[in-house]
Motif scaffolding. Structure first.
Motif, mmCIF file in Angstrom:
data_model
loop_
_atom_site.group_PDB
_atom_site.id
_atom_site.type_symbol
_atom_site.label_atom_id
_atom_site.label_comp_id
_atom_site.label_asym_id
_atom_site.label_seq_id
_atom_site.Cartn_x
_atom_site.Cartn_y
_atom_site.Cartn_z
ATOM 1 N N SER A 170 49.313 7.900 29.256
ATOM 2 C CA SER A 170 48.259 8.086 30.377
ATOM 3 C C SER A 170 46.859 8.437 29.320
ATOM 4 O O SER A 170 45.973 8.535 30.236
ATOM 5 N N GLU A 171 46.938 8.493 28.136
ATOM 6 C CA GLU A 171 45.817 8.907 27.411
ATOM 7 C C GLU A 171 45.797 7.841 26.138
ATOM 8 O O GLU A 171 46.423 7.823 25.405
ATOM 9 N N ALA A 172 44.677 7.039 26.155
ATOM 10 C CA ALA A 172 44.255 6.178 25.202
ATOM 11 C C ALA A 172 44.338 6.854 23.781
ATOM 12 O O ALA A 172 43.168 7.877 23.691
ATOM 13 N N ARG A 173 45.127 6.116 22.998
ATOM 14 C CA ARG A 173 45.125 6.816 21.506
ATOM 15 C C ARG A 173 45.638 8.266 21.357
ATOM 16 O O ARG A 173 45.371 8.651 20.353
ATOM 17 N N GLY A 174 46.121 8.900 22.376
ATOM 18 C CA GLY A 174 46.271 10.221 22.412
ATOM 19 C C GLY A 174 47.754 10.493 22.210
ATOM 20 O O GLY A 174 48.777 9.612 22.333
ATOM 21 N N TYR A 175 48.016 11.665 21.246
ATOM 22 C CA TYR A 175 49.444 12.047 20.907
ATOM 23 C C TYR A 175 49.676 13.545 21.509
ATOM 24 O O TYR A 175 48.541 14.445 21.682
ATOM 25 N N ALA A 176 50.943 13.745 21.936
ATOM 26 C CA ALA A 176 51.714 14.922 22.072
ATOM 27 C C ALA A 176 52.210 15.568 20.678
ATOM 28 O O ALA A 176 52.737 14.800 20.114
ATOM 29 N N LEU A 177 52.018 16.790 20.635
ATOM 30 C CA LEU A 177 52.929 17.382 19.618
ATOM 31 C C LEU A 177 54.344 17.690 19.989
ATOM 32 O O LEU A 177 54.493 18.656 20.925
ATOM 33 N N THR A 178 55.404 17.394 19.460
ATOM 34 C CA THR A 178 56.949 17.578 19.704
ATOM 35 C C THR A 178 57.260 18.957 19.240
ATOM 36 O O THR A 178 56.503 19.302 18.525
ATOM 37 N N GLU A 179 58.313 19.482 19.811
ATOM 38 C CA GLU A 179 58.827 20.797 19.466
ATOM 39 C C GLU A 179 59.091 20.567 17.983
ATOM 40 O O GLU A 179 59.053 21.514 17.097
ATOM 41 N N ALA A 180 59.820 19.728 17.415
ATOM 42 C CA ALA A 180 60.040 19.360 16.096
ATOM 43 C C ALA A 180 58.704 19.169 15.248
ATOM 44 O O ALA A 180 58.740 19.604 14.152
ATOM 45 N N GLY A 181 57.821 18.726 15.831
ATOM 46 C CA GLY A 181 56.708 18.519 14.952
ATOM 47 C C GLY A 181 55.758 19.719 14.855
ATOM 48 O O GLY A 181 55.456 20.149 13.812
ATOM 49 N N ALA A 182 55.944 20.728 15.778
ATOM 50 C CA ALA A 182 55.325 21.960 15.853
ATOM 51 C C ALA A 182 55.986 23.016 14.880
ATOM 52 O O ALA A 182 55.414 23.467 13.885
ATOM 53 N N ALA A 183 57.426 22.901 14.625
ATOM 54 C CA ALA A 183 58.096 23.408 13.788
ATOM 55 C C ALA A 183 57.908 22.997 12.247
ATOM 56 O O ALA A 183 57.771 23.858 11.528
ATOM 57 N N ALA A 184 57.889 21.649 12.157
ATOM 58 C CA ALA A 184 57.844 21.133 10.965
ATOM 59 C C ALA A 184 56.328 21.275 10.250
ATOM 60 O O ALA A 184 56.124 21.730 9.079
ATOM 61 N N LEU A 185 55.424 21.371 11.091
ATOM 62 C CA LEU A 185 53.915 21.534 10.741
ATOM 63 C C LEU A 185 53.409 22.881 10.309
ATOM 64 O O LEU A 185 52.979 23.497 9.138
ATOM 65 N N ALA A 186 54.215 23.697 11.177
ATOM 66 C CA ALA A 186 54.161 25.448 10.839
ATOM 67 C C ALA A 186 54.693 25.794 9.660
ATOM 68 O O ALA A 186 54.215 26.557 8.740
ATOM 69 N N GLY A 187 55.831 24.975 9.221
ATOM 70 C CA GLY A 187 56.427 25.103 7.971
ATOM 71 C C GLY A 187 55.729 24.711 6.912
ATOM 72 O O GLY A 187 55.988 25.058 5.592
ATOM 73 N N LEU A 188 54.671 23.831 6.911
ATOM 74 C CA LEU A 188 53.649 23.449 6.241
ATOM 75 C C LEU A 188 52.685 23.978 6.026
ATOM 76 O O LEU A 188 51.661 23.749 5.282
ATOM 77 N N GLY A 189 52.558 25.177 6.822
ATOM 78 C CA GLY A 189 51.466 26.009 6.774
ATOM 79 C C GLY A 189 50.096 25.797 7.600
ATOM 80 O O GLY A 189 49.184 26.170 7.492
ATOM 81 N N VAL A 190 50.395 24.765 8.571
ATOM 82 C CA VAL A 190 49.499 24.303 9.463
ATOM 83 C C VAL A 190 49.429 25.197 10.711
ATOM 84 O O VAL A 190 50.481 25.640 11.221
ATOM 85 N N ASP A 191 48.298 25.579 10.790
ATOM 86 C CA ASP A 191 48.166 26.684 12.117
ATOM 87 C C ASP A 191 48.127 25.733 13.529
ATOM 88 O O ASP A 191 47.160 25.591 14.032
ATOM 89 N N VAL A 192 49.253 25.551 13.839
ATOM 90 C CA VAL A 192 49.606 24.856 15.084
ATOM 91 C C VAL A 192 48.870 25.614 16.274
ATOM 92 O O VAL A 192 48.520 25.029 17.204
ATOM 93 N N ALA A 193 48.945 26.827 16.468
ATOM 94 C CA ALA A 193 48.422 27.571 17.440
ATOM 95 C C ALA A 193 47.137 27.274 17.509
ATOM 96 O O ALA A 193 46.400 27.391 18.655
ATOM 97 N N ALA A 194 46.180 27.454 16.629
ATOM 98 C CA ALA A 194 45.049 27.011 16.436
ATOM 99 C C ALA A 194 44.680 26.012 17.349
ATOM 100 O O ALA A 194 43.468 25.559 17.942
ATOM 101 N N ALA A 195 45.310 24.832 16.717
ATOM 102 C CA ALA A 195 45.064 23.545 17.256
ATOM 103 C C ALA A 195 45.281 23.515 19.032
ATOM 104 O O ALA A 195 44.450 22.772 19.671
ATOM 105 N N ARG A 196 46.409 24.160 19.107
ATOM 106 C CA ARG A 196 46.894 23.925 20.695
ATOM 107 C C ARG A 196 45.687 24.795 21.515
ATOM 108 O O ARG A 196 45.252 24.506 22.651
ATOM 109 N N SER A 197 45.077 25.950 20.962
ATOM 110 C CA SER A 197 44.116 26.656 21.727
ATOM 111 C C SER A 197 42.740 26.054 21.660
ATOM 112 O O SER A 197 41.755 26.727 22.156
ATOM 113 N N ALA A 198 42.496 25.029 20.783
ATOM 114 C CA ALA A 198 41.140 24.483 20.797
ATOM 115 C C ALA A 198 40.916 24.012 22.132
ATOM 116 O O ALA A 198 41.251 23.363 22.998
ATOM 117 N N ARG A 199 39.545 24.266 22.554
ATOM 118 C CA ARG A 199 39.057 24.011 23.738
ATOM 119 C C ARG A 199 37.834 22.790 23.555
ATOM 120 O O ARG A 199 37.328 22.604 22.613
#
Length: 233
Positions: free
Chosen positions: A141-170
């Motif tokens: 429903s969103e042109a060129r948009g992506y959702a972050l999967t649970e597996a992706g959130a875990a994997a990226l967090a393991g790489l030191g990516v601040d997933v919470a900051a991305a999710r909270s961006a306004r």
């Protein structure tokens, strides 16, 4: 109401492919790289106005799609099925296809900033890796948009990516496909792309070039990136 049969529906699509200029444009796009109308006009050896008419015909038959990004408009094949159909026709026709050769300066081609996220060869490769591993998934429903999967959130967090900051961006998309102007394929944009680049810089995988948007993988970073992508070090 008359029902259009498959053979009747095929005829206008085949006619769109059969015109020589449009056939050259379609074959040019088969390498997966998007191109501008100006570039496709050069491929077809026609004027800009004539190219526009051809592109409208191809778009109307669902063979290509247009991606608007800022002031730029890029065209690419509409689906993998279109590419498969062209591949089958090229088997019958024979002959090699020309490779895509980017004209971007070398120092910007490997890695660079696209606003606040990673672009260039490394940006595209990480985007493709995230898709292959199902870390991100397309949002219909969103042109060129992506959702972050649970597996992706875990994997990226393991790489030191601040997933919470991305999710909270306004007032910003979480993740989206951003067309790369040198590779002509998408890299990862949005808040998630931004925090991923921050992590790559903070951990010393990439370093910025002085007075440039160019980024360079460090020795450690090149090794870690190769390991992440499952490539030989």
């Amino acid at each position: 109401m008359d029902v259009i049969t498959a053979d009747q529906a095929l005829a206008p699509i085949a006619a769109s492919m059969a015109e020589p200029v449009r056939a050259r444009m379609l074959c040019c796009l088969m390498d997966g790289h998007a191109r501008t109308a100006t570039e496709l006009a050069a491929v077809g050896e026609v004027s800009a106005s004539t190219a526009s008419a051809h592109l409208a015909r191809l778009s109307g038959q669902g063979l290509i799609e247009c991606l608007a990004q800022g002031k730029h408009r890029y065209f690419r094949l509409a689906s993998a099925e279109v590419g498969q159909a062209l591949e089958a026709l090229l088997v019958l026709a024979g002959g090699p296809r020309a490779r895509f050769e980017p004209s971007t300066p070398t120092d910007l081609r490997e890695a660079r900033r696209c606003y606040d996220h990673l672009a260039g060869e490394w940006g595209v490769r990480l985007h493709d890796h995230a898709l292959r591993r199902d870390w991100i998934s397309a949002v219909p429903s969103e042109a060129r948009g992506y959702a972050l999967t649970e597996a992706g959130a875990a994997a990226l967090a393991g790489l030191g990516v601040d997933v919470a900051a991305a999710r909270s961006a306004r007032r910003r998309r979480l993740a989206c496909a951003c067309m790369d102007w040198s590779e002509r394929r998408p890299h990862l944009g949005g808040a998630l792309g931004a925090v991923w680049l921050q992590a790559l810089l903070a951990q010393g995988w990439l370093r910025p070039e002085l007075d440039s948007r160019a980024l360079r993988p460090t020795r450690r970073g090149a090794q870690r990136l190769a390991e992440l992508l499952g490539e030989p070090v």
